[in-house]
Scaffold this motif. Sequence first.
Motif, PDB file in Angstrom:
ATOM      1  N   VAL A   1     -47.342 -69.167 -14.988  1.00 48.71           N
ATOM      2  CA  VAL A   1     -46.688 -67.985 -15.580  1.00 48.71           C
ATOM      3  C   VAL A   1     -47.163 -66.285 -15.699  1.00 48.71           C
ATOM      4  CG1 VAL A   1     -45.896 -67.156 -18.019  1.00 48.71           C
ATOM      5  CG2 VAL A   1     -46.407 -69.887 -17.338  1.00 48.71           C
ATOM      6  N   ARG A   2     -46.111 -65.090 -15.316  1.00 49.34           N
ATOM      7  CA  ARG A   2     -46.626 -64.223 -15.657  1.00 49.34           C
ATOM      8  C   ARG A   2     -45.008 -63.058 -16.234  1.00 49.34           C
ATOM      9  NH1 ARG A   2     -45.828 -59.715 -10.298  1.00 49.34           N
ATOM     10  NH2 ARG A   2     -44.166 -60.114 -10.417  1.00 49.34           N
ATOM     11  N   VAL A   3     -46.123 -62.801 -16.320  1.00 51.68           N
ATOM     12  CA  VAL A   3     -45.734 -61.091 -17.191  1.00 51.68           C
ATOM     13  C   VAL A   3     -45.872 -59.502 -16.761  1.00 51.68           C
ATOM     14  CG1 VAL A   3     -45.469 -59.526 -19.644  1.00 51.68           C
ATOM     15  CG2 VAL A   3     -45.576 -62.066 -19.390  1.00 51.68           C
ATOM     16  N   ALA A   4     -44.501 -59.401 -15.879  1.00 52.83           N
ATOM     17  CA  ALA A   4     -44.700 -57.742 -15.300  1.00 52.83           C
ATOM     18  C   ALA A   4     -43.295 -57.362 -15.530  1.00 52.83           C
ATOM     19  CB  ALA A   4     -44.977 -59.046 -13.503  1.00 52.83           C
ATOM     20  N   PRO A   5     -43.759 -55.649 -14.955  1.00 55.40           N
ATOM     21  CA  PRO A   5     -42.963 -54.729 -15.407  1.00 55.40           C
ATOM     22  C   PRO A   5     -41.309 -54.883 -14.570  1.00 55.40           C
ATOM     23  CG  PRO A   5     -44.663 -53.983 -14.311  1.00 55.40           C
ATOM     24  CD  PRO A   5     -44.918 -55.012 -14.751  1.00 55.40           C
ATOM     25  N   PRO A   6     -40.260 -54.469 -14.385  1.00 57.76           N
ATOM     26  CA  PRO A   6     -39.310 -54.973 -13.217  1.00 57.76           C
ATOM     27  C   PRO A   6     -39.845 -54.581 -12.080  1.00 57.76           C
ATOM     28  CG  PRO A   6     -38.076 -53.649 -15.342  1.00 57.76           C
ATOM     29  CD  PRO A   6     -40.174 -53.628 -15.911  1.00 57.76           C
ATOM     30  N   ARG A   7     -40.081 -53.434 -12.106  1.00 58.14           N
ATOM     31  CA  ARG A   7     -40.568 -52.160 -10.601  1.00 58.14           C
ATOM     32  C   ARG A   7     -41.428 -53.897  -9.529  1.00 58.14           C
ATOM     33  NH1 ARG A   7     -43.629 -49.412 -14.730  1.00 58.14           N
ATOM     34  NH2 ARG A   7     -45.770 -50.299 -14.013  1.00 58.14           N
ATOM     35  N   ASP A   8     -42.335 -54.639 -10.555  1.00 58.32           N
ATOM     36  CA  ASP A   8     -42.922 -55.135 -10.059  1.00 58.32           C
ATOM     37  C   ASP A   8     -42.696 -56.950 -10.290  1.00 58.32           C
ATOM     38  OD1 ASP A   8     -44.903 -53.446  -9.503  1.00 58.32           O
ATOM     39  OD2 ASP A   8     -45.661 -53.886 -11.463  1.00 58.32           O
TER      40      ASP A   8
ATOM     41  N   VAL B   1     -40.595 -58.373 -17.774  1.00 60.13           N
ATOM     42  CA  VAL B   1     -39.736 -59.856 -16.988  1.00 60.13           C
ATOM     43  C   VAL B   1     -41.099 -60.937 -17.369  1.00 60.13           C
ATOM     44  CG1 VAL B   1     -38.821 -61.064 -15.533  1.00 60.13           C
ATOM     45  CG2 VAL B   1     -38.296 -58.647 -15.471  1.00 60.13           C
ATOM     46  N   ILE B   2     -39.986 -61.875 -17.929  1.00 53.91           N
ATOM     47  CA  ILE B   2     -41.884 -62.964 -17.536  1.00 53.91           C
ATOM     48  C   ILE B   2     -40.746 -64.019 -16.301  1.00 53.91           C
ATOM     49  CG2 ILE B   2     -42.303 -65.164 -18.710  1.00 53.91           C
ATOM     50  CD1 ILE B   2     -42.087 -64.081 -21.528  1.00 53.91           C
ATOM     51  N   GLU B   3     -42.031 -64.403 -15.399  1.00 50.34           N
ATOM     52  CA  GLU B   3     -41.657 -65.360 -14.723  1.00 50.34           C
ATOM     53  C   GLU B   3     -42.377 -66.226 -14.390  1.00 50.34           C
ATOM     54  OE1 GLU B   3     -40.947 -62.574 -10.580  1.00 50.34           O
ATOM     55  OE2 GLU B   3     -42.630 -62.379 -11.212  1.00 50.34           O
ATOM     56  N   ILE B   4     -41.477 -67.797 -14.203  1.00 39.65           N
ATOM     57  CA  ILE B   4     -42.319 -68.965 -14.378  1.00 39.65           C
ATOM     58  C   ILE B   4     -42.401 -69.724 -13.298  1.00 39.65           C
ATOM     59  CG2 ILE B   4     -42.099 -71.803 -14.712  1.00 39.65           C
ATOM     60  CD1 ILE B   4     -40.743 -70.676 -17.799  1.00 39.65           C
TER      61      ILE B   4
ATOM     62  N   VAL C   1     -38.441 -70.937 -11.048  1.00 36.68           N
ATOM     63  CA  VAL C   1     -38.000 -71.778 -11.410  1.00 36.68           C
ATOM     64  C   VAL C   1     -37.471 -71.211 -13.379  1.00 36.68           C
ATOM     65  CG1 VAL C   1     -38.449 -73.762 -10.277  1.00 36.68           C
ATOM     66  CG2 VAL C   1     -40.356 -72.668 -12.755  1.00 36.68           C
ATOM     67  N   GLY C   2     -38.422 -70.293 -13.494  1.00 32.73           N
ATOM     68  CA  GLY C   2     -37.766 -69.590 -15.021  1.00 32.73           C
ATOM     69  C   GLY C   2     -37.568 -68.113 -14.949  1.00 32.73           C
ATOM     70  N   VAL C   3     -36.750 -67.505 -15.867  1.00 31.45           N
ATOM     71  CA  VAL C   3     -37.006 -66.642 -15.695  1.00 31.45           C
ATOM     72  C   VAL C   3     -36.763 -65.938 -16.776  1.00 31.45           C
ATOM     73  CG1 VAL C   3     -36.942 -65.532 -13.304  1.00 31.45           C
ATOM     74  CG2 VAL C   3     -34.913 -65.692 -14.871  1.00 31.45           C
ATOM     75  N   ALA C   4     -37.189 -64.630 -17.579  1.00 27.35           N
ATOM     76  CA  ALA C   4     -36.262 -63.849 -18.366  1.00 27.35           C
ATOM     77  C   ALA C   4     -36.599 -62.321 -18.855  1.00 27.35           C
ATOM     78  CB  ALA C   4     -37.242 -64.611 -20.344  1.00 27.35           C
ATOM     79  N   VAL C   5     -35.430 -61.462 -18.752  1.00 24.58           N
ATOM     80  CA  VAL C   5     -35.333 -60.610 -19.160  1.00 24.58           C
ATOM     81  C   VAL C   5     -35.705 -59.980 -20.143  1.00 24.58           C
ATOM     82  CG1 VAL C   5     -34.934 -58.475 -18.589  1.00 24.58           C
ATOM     83  CG2 VAL C   5     -34.427 -60.058 -16.815  1.00 24.58           C
ATOM     84  N   SER C   6     -36.778 -59.473 -20.955  1.00 27.27           N
ATOM     85  CA  SER C   6     -36.794 -59.057 -22.136  1.00 27.27           C
ATOM     86  C   SER C   6     -36.676 -57.492 -21.485  1.00 27.27           C
ATOM     87  CB  SER C   6     -38.561 -59.903 -22.793  1.00 27.27           C
ATOM     88  OG  SER C   6     -38.800 -61.653 -22.298  1.00 27.27           O
TER      89      SER C   6
ATOM     90  N   LEU D   1     -41.241 -72.954 -22.218  1.00 31.50           N
ATOM     91  CA  LEU D   1     -42.111 -72.730 -21.652  1.00 31.50           C
ATOM     92  C   LEU D   1     -42.090 -70.418 -21.889  1.00 31.50           C
ATOM     93  CD1 LEU D   1     -43.665 -73.515 -18.571  1.00 31.50           C
ATOM     94  CD2 LEU D   1     -45.048 -73.546 -20.590  1.00 31.50           C
ATOM     95  N   LEU D   2     -40.711 -70.561 -21.427  1.00 31.48           N
ATOM     96  CA  LEU D   2     -39.964 -68.696 -21.638  1.00 31.48           C
ATOM     97  C   LEU D   2     -40.633 -68.512 -23.295  1.00 31.48           C
ATOM     98  CD1 LEU D   2     -36.513 -69.203 -19.562  1.00 31.48           C
ATOM     99  CD2 LEU D   2     -38.933 -67.759 -19.071  1.00 31.48           C
ATOM    100  N   TYR D   3     -40.148 -69.536 -24.024  1.00 32.13           N
ATOM    101  CA  TYR D   3     -40.309 -68.865 -25.393  1.00 32.13           C
ATOM    102  C   TYR D   3     -41.326 -69.417 -25.731  1.00 32.13           C
ATOM    103  CZ  TYR D   3     -35.629 -69.414 -27.332  1.00 32.13           C
ATOM    104  OH  TYR D   3     -33.567 -68.139 -26.623  1.00 32.13           O
ATOM    105  N   THR D   4     -41.827 -70.033 -25.494  1.00 35.59           N
ATOM    106  CA  THR D   4     -43.375 -69.404 -26.092  1.00 35.59           C
ATOM    107  C   THR D   4     -44.911 -68.388 -25.950  1.00 35.59           C
ATOM    108  OG1 THR D   4     -44.381 -71.736 -24.021  1.00 35.59           O
ATOM    109  CG2 THR D   4     -44.182 -72.125 -26.485  1.00 35.59           C
ATOM    110  N   THR D   5     -43.841 -68.105 -23.962  1.00 32.18           N
ATOM    111  CA  THR D   5     -44.722 -66.897 -23.763  1.00 32.18           C
ATOM    112  C   THR D   5     -44.270 -65.339 -24.139  1.00 32.18           C
ATOM    113  OG1 THR D   5     -44.928 -68.443 -21.436  1.00 32.18           O
ATOM    114  CG2 THR D   5     -44.861 -65.467 -20.931  1.00 32.18           C
ATOM    115  N   SER D   6     -42.399 -66.047 -24.684  1.00 29.49           N
ATOM    116  CA  SER D   6     -42.456 -64.269 -25.656  1.00 29.49           C
ATOM    117  C   SER D   6     -42.876 -64.185 -26.613  1.00 29.49           C
ATOM    118  CB  SER D   6     -40.982 -64.848 -25.538  1.00 29.49           C
ATOM    119  OG  SER D   6     -40.467 -64.947 -24.706  1.00 29.49           O
ATOM    120  N   VAL D   7     -43.033 -65.348 -27.138  1.00 28.92           N
ATOM    121  CA  VAL D   7     -43.812 -65.597 -28.359  1.00 28.92           C
ATOM    122  C   VAL D   7     -45.398 -64.782 -27.720  1.00 28.92           C
ATOM    123  CG1 VAL D   7     -45.196 -66.669 -30.156  1.00 28.92           C
ATOM    124  CG2 VAL D   7     -42.314 -66.839 -30.079  1.00 28.92           C
ATOM    125  N   ALA D   8     -46.435 -64.817 -27.243  1.00 29.89           N
ATOM    126  CA  ALA D   8     -47.280 -64.264 -26.963  1.00 29.89           C
ATOM    127  C   ALA D   8     -47.649 -63.281 -26.519  1.00 29.89           C
ATOM    128  CB  ALA D   8     -47.977 -64.970 -25.811  1.00 29.89           C
ATOM    129  N   GLN D   9     -46.603 -62.424 -25.690  1.00 33.75           N
ATOM    130  CA  GLN D   9     -45.910 -61.503 -25.529  1.00 33.75           C
ATOM    131  C   GLN D   9     -45.743 -60.595 -26.632  1.00 33.75           C
ATOM    132  OE1 GLN D   9     -47.249 -59.959 -22.338  1.00 33.75           O
ATOM    133  NE2 GLN D   9     -46.256 -57.841 -23.489  1.00 33.75           N
TER     134      GLN D   9
END
Length: 303
Positions: A165-172, A213-216, A223-228, A255-263
């Motif tokens: 799981v990775r949280v990154a800015p859009p440019r990356d 952007v959260i990437e899985i 396999v999973g993304v969330a643009v936050s 996983l997207l939701y637990t990662t979103s909460v963590a962030q």
Amino acid sequence: MRTYERFPLTDIESFSYFVVRDRGRAVAVLPVSLLRGLDPLRQLRARYPVTGEERGLLSHVWHCYDAWIPGASTPAHVAAVTGAMCDLARDLGAAWYGFVNVPAGSWLREALLAEGFPAHHIEDRYQVDLRGMTRVDDFIAGARPTGRKNYRRNGRRAADAGVRVRVAPPRDVDLAAVTALCAATSKRHGTGGYYPEELFTGFVTALGDAACVIEIHEEERLVGVAVSLRDRTRFHAWACGVHYDVGGNYSPYPLLYTTSVAQALAEGRDTLEGGRGNHVFKRRHGLTPLALDACLLPARPAR
């Protein structure tokens, strides 16, 4: 707002901005947009006598699920705005005008009712109050029993499958791949045109640090993304996409939701906005619904 003007994600003919002044001082504002096809999510035609293809002058845009009039504090402010909307809708040849995604129980909804607008429920959006939470387990503990078990079981299975799981800015990130996954997921729910690739990638890129952007990844596969999106107090899980045919016995979606909460907790936000739809999952997994209404009137024909 500048970014959405540059990269409108729906078929918008023009943008306008109202400023209400009291003795020269700005006291309320409202962005509005003229849409070709006022119902891109197909939420109005069951509540109003429309085909959905009409032109409509609406409060802000469909991609914003939180309608309000910034600064408005009196019925006179709302009356000034709705009167201006009515006149502009007539001048532009719109068939309908008004507000979508108005929170039920809000002061705005009551003020619009007083101005003669109907209010019809169209959708629910979901939230998590993060105040008092310090870790993701606090959020999981607030889910229903089946949701708590699923979060924990799903996390273990994802770890066993070697998910990253990775949280990154859009440019990356590869925004073309992110957009394709969001569009494919949206298409399963009948709104595949909601994320046009060129416009969506331009929009997210131009937001800069207002988005992440959260990437899985399962091995090298996305396999999973969330643009936050971020504002001063809220972390918005705004757009997401998932593959349903993953290799391990898990789902990227929880996983997207637990990662979103963590962030959100790491950034000190008060609220997680969990988006609209997917009601069964969200109610079971610790998100609280907030009903949204549409308040529309037919525009008067030009004289």
